[in-house]
Design an enzyme around this catalytic site. Structure first.
Site, short mmCIF file in Angstrom:
data_model
loop_
_atom_site.label_atom_id
_atom_site.label_comp_id
_atom_site.label_asym_id
_atom_site.label_seq_id
_atom_site.Cartn_x
_atom_site.Cartn_y
_atom_site.Cartn_z
N CYS A 57 2.51 -4.53 -36.00
CA CYS A 57 1.91 -3.92 -34.81
C CYS A 57 2.78 -2.79 -34.26
CB CYS A 57 1.76 -4.96 -33.71
SG CYS A 57 0.57 -6.25 -34.04
N GLU A 59 3.58 -2.16 -31.16
CA GLU A 59 4.54 -2.59 -30.14
C GLU A 59 5.83 -3.08 -30.77
OE1 GLU A 59 1.36 -3.45 -30.50
OE2 GLU A 59 0.50 -4.24 -28.65
N1 THU Z 1 -2.35 -4.18 -33.73
C1 THU Z 1 -1.31 -3.62 -33.03
O1 THU Z 1 -0.72 -2.63 -33.46
N2 THU Z 1 -0.95 -4.20 -31.86
C2 THU Z 1 -1.53 -5.32 -31.31
O2 THU Z 1 -1.09 -5.79 -30.26
C3 THU Z 1 -2.66 -5.94 -32.00
C4 THU Z 1 -3.10 -5.33 -33.28
C5 THU Z 1 -2.75 -3.55 -35.00
C6 THU Z 1 -2.49 -4.36 -36.23
C7 THU Z 1 -3.53 -3.83 -37.20
O3 THU Z 1 -3.01 -2.70 -37.87
C8 THU Z 1 -4.67 -3.36 -36.31
O4 THU Z 1 -4.15 -3.31 -34.99
C9 THU Z 1 -5.88 -4.28 -36.33
O5 THU Z 1 -5.52 -5.59 -36.06
#
Ligand code: THU
Length: 135
Positions: A57, A59
């Protein structure tokens, strides 16, 4: 917050970081920006992998980079902005940080630290994860 930086500016930086995402599978781009007490801003974006579970993710990428690049600095605030390239009109929808990222925030940020979420506004980390796991 640092006087040179307000939370809205940090939010703009998180929105801009969405363009750095590597999201060929979900097409869902997420950008994050971390503000440090030394005034530095560290960006992150989600990075996906053909082996889907290896995806990281936005974050966590921003938080881990900040920790490695500025080990002595304290994290003052984090901003996150998310959206789906295939459904751009849904980009305005609320996308809250996932639980795993909230737990990682607890490791590096105070419960009073500000977390700006696009479409939602600012909450404290303590509000986002009131009962974290701790050792
Ligand atoms: N994702 C994030 O970057 N942050 C989050 O808090 C939730 C999900 C991303 C992971 C993946 O690449 C995409 O969003 C779909 O789940």
């Amino acid at each position: 917050m640092s006087s040179a930086h307000d939370i809205g500016k940090l939010g703009s930086e998180a929105r801009g970081a969405r363009s750095r995402a590597h999201a060929p599978y979900s097409k869902f781009r997420v950008g994050a920006a971390v503000l440090l007490d030394n005034g530095a801003v560290v960006l992150g974006a989600n990075v996906e992998n053909a082996s889907y579970g290896l995806t990281c993710c936005a974050e966590r990428i921003a938080l881990f980079s900040a920790k490695v690049q500025h080990p002595a600095a304290k994290i003052v605030a984090l901003a996150v902005s998310a959206g789906d390239d295939e459904h751009p009109h849904e980009g305005e929808r609320t996308r809250m940080p996932c639980g795993a990222c909230r737990q990682v925030m607890v490791e590096f940020m105070a419960p009073t630290a500000q977390v700006w979420i696009d479409g939602v506004g600012t909450q404290t980390l303590g509000e986002l994860l009131p009962a974290p796991f701790k050792l």
